[in-house]
Design a protein around this motif. Structure first.
Motif, PDB file in Angstrom:
ATOM      1  N   VAL A  10       0.819  -1.189  -0.061  1.00  0.00           N
ATOM      2  CA  VAL A  10      -0.211  -0.125   0.028  1.00  0.00           C
ATOM      3  C   VAL A  10       0.965   1.088  -0.141  1.00  0.00           C
ATOM      4  O   VAL A  10       1.550   1.237   0.660  1.00  0.00           O
ATOM      5  CB  VAL A  10      -0.908   0.023   1.176  1.00  0.00           C
ATOM      6  CG1 VAL A  10      -1.732   1.231   1.266  1.00  0.00           C
ATOM      7  CG2 VAL A  10      -1.941  -1.166   1.239  1.00  0.00           C
ATOM      8  N   CYS A  11       0.594   1.987  -0.918  1.00  0.00           N
ATOM      9  CA  CYS A  11       1.354   3.413  -1.099  1.00  0.00           C
ATOM     10  C   CYS A  11       0.295   4.667  -0.690  1.00  0.00           C
ATOM     11  O   CYS A  11      -0.712   4.266  -0.587  1.00  0.00           O
ATOM     12  CB  CYS A  11       1.895   3.663  -2.400  1.00  0.00           C
ATOM     13  SG  CYS A  11       3.077   2.338  -2.854  1.00  0.00           S
ATOM     14  N   ARG A  12       0.841   5.647  -0.652  1.00  0.00           N
ATOM     15  CA  ARG A  12       0.185   6.874  -0.357  1.00  0.00           C
ATOM     16  C   ARG A  12       0.769   8.024  -1.193  1.00  0.00           C
ATOM     17  O   ARG A  12       2.051   8.142  -1.357  1.00  0.00           O
ATOM     18  CB  ARG A  12       0.252   7.438   1.054  1.00  0.00           C
ATOM     19  CG  ARG A  12       1.380   7.994   1.547  1.00  0.00           C
ATOM     20  CD  ARG A  12       1.114   8.563   2.888  1.00  0.00           C
ATOM     21  NE  ARG A  12       1.827   7.662   3.754  1.00  0.00           N
ATOM     22  CZ  ARG A  12       1.471   7.314   5.210  1.00  0.00           C
ATOM     23  NH1 ARG A  12       0.400   7.866   5.751  1.00  0.00           N
ATOM     24  NH2 ARG A  12       1.963   6.520   5.889  1.00  0.00           N
ATOM     25  N   VAL A  23       4.914   9.020  -4.571  1.00  0.00           N
ATOM     26  CA  VAL A  23       4.505   8.088  -4.060  1.00  0.00           C
ATOM     27  C   VAL A  23       5.296   7.587  -2.743  1.00  0.00           C
ATOM     28  O   VAL A  23       6.544   7.661  -3.000  1.00  0.00           O
ATOM     29  CB  VAL A  23       4.295   7.010  -5.057  1.00  0.00           C
ATOM     30  CG1 VAL A  23       3.684   5.732  -4.480  1.00  0.00           C
ATOM     31  CG2 VAL A  23       3.275   7.491  -6.277  1.00  0.00           C
ATOM     32  N   ALA A  26       3.075   3.324   2.328  1.00  0.00           N
ATOM     33  CA  ALA A  26       2.232   4.011   3.428  1.00  0.00           C
ATOM     34  C   ALA A  26       2.706   3.443   4.783  1.00  0.00           C
ATOM     35  O   ALA A  26       2.215   4.041   5.831  1.00  0.00           O
ATOM     36  CB  ALA A  26       0.669   3.205   3.377  1.00  0.00           C
ATOM     37  N   ALA A  36       0.879  13.946   3.588  1.00  0.00           N
ATOM     38  CA  ALA A  36      -0.139  13.211   3.092  1.00  0.00           C
ATOM     39  C   ALA A  36      -1.150  14.067   2.133  1.00  0.00           C
ATOM     40  O   ALA A  36      -1.732  14.948   2.618  1.00  0.00           O
ATOM     41  CB  ALA A  36      -0.782  12.198   3.879  1.00  0.00           C
ATOM     42  N   THR A  40      -4.558   6.726  -0.928  1.00  0.00           N
ATOM     43  CA  THR A  40      -3.815   5.710  -0.846  1.00  0.00           C
ATOM     44  C   THR A  40      -4.204   4.757  -1.605  1.00  0.00           C
ATOM     45  O   THR A  40      -5.470   4.387  -1.901  1.00  0.00           O
ATOM     46  CB  THR A  40      -3.730   5.053   0.660  1.00  0.00           C
ATOM     47  OG1 THR A  40      -5.211   5.136   1.039  1.00  0.00           O
ATOM     48  CG2 THR A  40      -3.192   6.294   1.695  1.00  0.00           C
ATOM     49  N   ARG A  43       0.373   0.964  -5.823  1.00  0.00           N
ATOM     50  CA  ARG A  43       1.525   2.079  -6.618  1.00  0.00           C
ATOM     51  C   ARG A  43       0.778   2.616  -7.862  1.00  0.00           C
ATOM     52  O   ARG A  43       0.874   3.671  -8.261  1.00  0.00           O
ATOM     53  CB  ARG A  43       2.689   1.395  -6.657  1.00  0.00           C
ATOM     54  CG  ARG A  43       3.867   2.415  -7.262  1.00  0.00           C
ATOM     55  CD  ARG A  43       5.050   1.993  -7.266  1.00  0.00           C
ATOM     56  NE  ARG A  43       5.885   2.669  -8.153  1.00  0.00           N
ATOM     57  CZ  ARG A  43       6.731   3.628  -7.613  1.00  0.00           C
ATOM     58  NH1 ARG A  43       6.424   4.016  -6.491  1.00  0.00           N
ATOM     59  NH2 ARG A  43       7.172   4.407  -8.454  1.00  0.00           N
ATOM     60  N   CYS A  46      -2.017   5.146  -7.243  1.00  0.00           N
ATOM     61  CA  CYS A  46      -1.329   6.215  -6.836  1.00  0.00           C
ATOM     62  C   CYS A  46      -0.837   7.121  -7.917  1.00  0.00           C
ATOM     63  O   CYS A  46      -1.159   8.158  -8.090  1.00  0.00           O
ATOM     64  CB  CYS A  46      -0.205   5.860  -5.752  1.00  0.00           C
ATOM     65  SG  CYS A  46      -1.033   5.414  -3.998  1.00  0.00           S
TER      66      CYS A  46
END
Length: 68
Positions: A10-12, A23, A26, A36, A40, A43, A46
């Motif tokens: 998981v990315c944000r 990116v 997370a 932020a 989320t 990738r 995002c």
């Protein structure tokens, strides 16, 4: 690259004071100077979000005229 056995990380989406996007994982602390943005997900999602919202790649300091 992940396999079907590996979870998708998981990315944000993060943004800095110049309105530049990036990116970030997370599960990691956001680096100084970034915050932020609110999105989320995987990738690829995002990056697709950034493609939709980052329509002017110029830093804010170049886009915004200064009062001199």
């Amino acid at each position: 690259m992940t396999t079907d056995d590996e979870p998708t990380p998981v990315c944000r989406v993060v943004i800095n004071d110049e309105d530049q996007y990036s990116v970030w994982a997370a599960d990691r602390d956001i680096p100084a100077g970034w915050r932020a943005e609110g999105f989320t997900g995987p990738r690829a999602d995002c990056l697709a979000h950034i493609d939709r919202v980052w329509t002017d790649m110029r830093p804010r300091s170049i886009r915004t005229p200064t009062n001199t």
